[in-house]
Design a protein around this motif. Sequence first.
Motif, mmCIF file in Angstrom:
data_model
loop_
_atom_site.group_PDB
_atom_site.id
_atom_site.type_symbol
_atom_site.label_atom_id
_atom_site.label_comp_id
_atom_site.label_asym_id
_atom_site.label_seq_id
_atom_site.Cartn_x
_atom_site.Cartn_y
_atom_site.Cartn_z
ATOM 1 N N LEU A 1 0.318 34.634 53.403
ATOM 2 C CA LEU A 1 -0.785 35.232 52.652
ATOM 3 C C LEU A 1 -1.456 36.353 53.421
ATOM 4 N N PHE A 2 -1.235 36.381 54.730
ATOM 5 C CA PHE A 2 -1.838 37.431 55.556
ATOM 6 C C PHE A 2 -0.979 38.691 55.585
ATOM 7 N N GLY A 3 0.121 38.681 54.827
ATOM 8 C CA GLY A 3 1.035 39.824 54.854
ATOM 9 C C GLY A 3 0.382 41.132 54.482
ATOM 10 N N LYS A 4 -0.559 41.092 53.519
ATOM 11 C CA LYS A 4 -1.208 42.317 53.077
ATOM 12 C C LYS A 4 -2.228 42.840 54.072
ATOM 13 N N SER A 5 -2.550 42.048 55.109
ATOM 14 C CA SER A 5 -3.581 42.481 56.054
ATOM 15 C C SER A 5 -3.148 43.697 56.855
ATOM 16 N N SER A 6 -1.821 43.949 56.900
ATOM 17 C CA SER A 6 -1.335 45.130 57.623
ATOM 18 C C SER A 6 -1.283 46.374 56.740
ATOM 19 N N ARG A 7 -1.575 46.202 55.455
ATOM 20 C CA ARG A 7 -1.561 47.330 54.530
ATOM 21 C C ARG A 7 -2.706 48.276 54.841
ATOM 22 N N SER A 8 -2.406 49.559 54.905
ATOM 23 C CA SER A 8 -3.449 50.518 55.266
ATOM 24 C C SER A 8 -4.433 50.702 54.118
ATOM 25 N N ARG A 9 -5.692 50.912 54.491
ATOM 26 C CA ARG A 9 -6.723 51.154 53.478
ATOM 27 C C ARG A 9 -6.442 52.460 52.745
ATOM 28 N N ARG A 10 -5.905 53.439 53.453
ATOM 29 C CA ARG A 10 -5.594 54.729 52.829
ATOM 30 C C ARG A 10 -4.624 54.541 51.667
ATOM 31 N N ASP A 11 -3.532 53.798 51.901
ATOM 32 C CA ASP A 11 -2.528 53.583 50.857
ATOM 33 C C ASP A 11 -3.098 52.768 49.698
ATOM 34 N N TRP A 12 -3.911 51.778 50.025
ATOM 35 C CA TRP A 12 -4.517 50.925 49.000
ATOM 36 C C TRP A 12 -5.435 51.740 48.096
ATOM 37 N N LEU A 13 -6.260 52.572 48.690
ATOM 38 C CA LEU A 13 -7.179 53.405 47.914
ATOM 39 C C LEU A 13 -6.432 54.431 47.070
ATOM 40 N N ALA A 14 -5.504 55.139 47.703
ATOM 41 C CA ALA A 14 -4.793 56.211 47.000
ATOM 42 C C ALA A 14 -3.865 55.664 45.917
ATOM 43 N N GLY A 15 -3.264 54.503 46.189
ATOM 44 C CA GLY A 15 -2.286 53.964 45.254
ATOM 45 C C GLY A 15 -2.879 53.342 44.009
ATOM 46 N N ARG A 16 -4.155 52.927 44.085
ATOM 47 C CA ARG A 16 -4.693 52.158 42.964
ATOM 48 C C ARG A 16 -6.020 52.681 42.412
ATOM 49 N N TYR A 17 -6.820 53.347 43.255
ATOM 50 C CA TYR A 17 -8.192 53.611 42.846
ATOM 51 C C TYR A 17 -8.612 55.086 42.771
ATOM 52 N N LEU A 18 -8.250 55.885 43.759
ATOM 53 C CA LEU A 18 -8.837 57.216 43.879
ATOM 54 C C LEU A 18 -8.137 58.260 43.027
ATOM 55 N N ASP A 19 -8.906 59.286 42.608
ATOM 56 C CA ASP A 19 -8.302 60.418 41.917
ATOM 57 C C ASP A 19 -7.547 61.273 42.930
ATOM 58 N N GLU A 20 -6.887 62.308 42.447
ATOM 59 C CA GLU A 20 -5.989 63.075 43.321
ATOM 60 C C GLU A 20 -6.721 63.800 44.440
ATOM 61 N N ASN A 21 -8.024 64.048 44.264
ATOM 62 C CA ASN A 21 -8.798 64.718 45.297
ATOM 63 C C ASN A 21 -9.521 63.750 46.231
ATOM 64 N N ARG B 1 -12.159 62.165 45.549
ATOM 65 C CA ARG B 1 -13.615 62.300 45.397
ATOM 66 C C ARG B 1 -14.236 61.203 44.533
ATOM 67 N N GLY B 2 -13.392 60.475 43.819
ATOM 68 C CA GLY B 2 -13.934 59.431 42.951
ATOM 69 C C GLY B 2 -12.823 58.576 42.380
ATOM 70 N N PHE B 3 -13.189 57.671 41.466
ATOM 71 C CA PHE B 3 -12.215 56.795 40.821
ATOM 72 C C PHE B 3 -11.402 57.577 39.791
ATOM 73 N N ARG B 4 -10.154 57.182 39.631
ATOM 74 C CA ARG B 4 -9.360 57.746 38.555
ATOM 75 C C ARG B 4 -9.352 56.786 37.373
ATOM 76 N N ALA B 5 -9.370 57.346 36.181
ATOM 77 C CA ALA B 5 -9.380 56.538 34.962
ATOM 78 C C ALA B 5 -8.037 55.831 34.803
ATOM 79 N N SER B 6 -8.095 54.567 34.390
ATOM 80 C CA SER B 6 -6.882 53.777 34.180
ATOM 81 C C SER B 6 -7.220 52.643 33.225
ATOM 82 N N ALA B 7 -6.222 51.789 32.943
ATOM 83 C CA ALA B 7 -6.475 50.634 32.085
ATOM 84 C C ALA B 7 -7.473 49.677 32.737
#
Length: 486
Positions: free
Chosen positions: A230-250, A252-258
């Motif tokens: 269960l600790f496998g995701k602890s090595s995942r970088s915050r940068r990848d997590w943010l960019a892959g799921r939450y942030l817009d291309e710049n 600067r904020g959240f991107r719209a999604s489902a």
Amino acid sequence: MSSKQQNRKPKDTGQARERAKSGGISSSGAAEPVMQMPRRTEAFARLARRVDEEALVLRPRDLTGQARRLHLRSTIIEDHAVRIDQKASGADEKFRLLAGSLFAFFRGTSLLFHRDMAGDDARMPTVLCLGDVHPGNFGVMPNADNVPIFGVNDFDDVIYGPFVWDLKRGTVGFMIAAEEQGGLGRGRQRKIAKSFLKGYREGMEFFAEHNTELGVEMREDNCPKIIRPLFGKSSRSRRDWLAGRYLDENGRGFRASAELTPVSSRVEEFQQLVTALAKQKGIEAGGRHGPLRVKDVAMRHGQGTASLGLPRFYVLLEGPSEDASDDVIIEFKKARRSALEGLVPAHDFDAGEQGDRIAHGQSVHLAQGDVFYGNVEIEGESFMSRERAPFRNDADLDELSKKQWKRYARACGRALAQAHARSDDLGQLDYDIEPAILQAMEPAALFIDDILCFAEEAVARLRRDHEMFRRDLSLGAFEVTEKRYR
């Protein structure tokens, strides 16, 4: 024409319909013919007190057939009244989810489950109960230093009550999950549930002897082998997590999604909330939290089981590097009353109201837990707060082998024991709780057998309830709330 017909007032169909929708008192001061059904919290609180005071009192679990079906229907409507009246999309989504799975039905109907237990176990030691124990409510989450730890991870239903209430719900949860998620038979389910109870006893014995419940954390380097994946995701970088799921291309904020609908117009409002939360929790600007500056706000959709359909916001905070690689996300979720409120036997302890209660639960149950756990008010409603993290992770129950199920159940039992053991150190209990619990569990074999027998009866009742719920759902029972007519 009869005298009764002559004296009858003409109908005002349009106005009558409007009054029927709103209920209450008309502008003229006259009583309306239709009103909303009140919550039955106090009625069930009286029932719980009677159970403690009288020799024999019937509970909803004693109902059968159509009487049980009507109780089930009323309880579920009452528990979701606001969501039904507001036509929240999450309400329909939740009901479909509950219909499709017995385990989901169990998870999403905690009020129904605990009303069946009203007033039970008054003689047992009181702890700060988690309130909704099952295999899915343990997992990896961040501690105060943003280090991943394993433990109980859902505090929405925390309340002071008999310690056995958590064991009973947890045992039922493991039996249902082992069947539905693991495909295991009744004998194996019982062994897994027994491992959960034994793990709890072992944990309580350990903390009674060593008194280390305040400082011990279940980390990757010291946790049972079954927990380490269960600790496998602890090595995942915050940068990848943010960019892959939450942030817009710049960035600067959240991107719209489902999942997310940005509401950037509310940034200033939530900045004030974050500033107040930081003051409440003693969080200073700087370090990994950055300047505590709100970059964006979004509404979060379709998350959770019991809380599906409740308002939820994600708030994006500028990270220390200011390059969108280490931003922080704070979740604000509407706090609901504990499903156990008014049902547990009378005691001298008070965990607080709604968001304060949830924050109290997290501070007691977790060693050095998330510093952003707190309570704020949004539009007059109580919301709990917590940090989202790249490494929040729960067990994939459908991937556990037969042996792994038992080991996982044992680890969860030990984690629950630590949460309960902290009730006298950081909670409101004024006596040493561990020896009292161990004494109440004697003789151990009988205690465990009693819990297992309770669980087997509860599972059988849940199966019948689930079928009745599915039937009522197909007939439109949960499309409108119940009304009381004069």
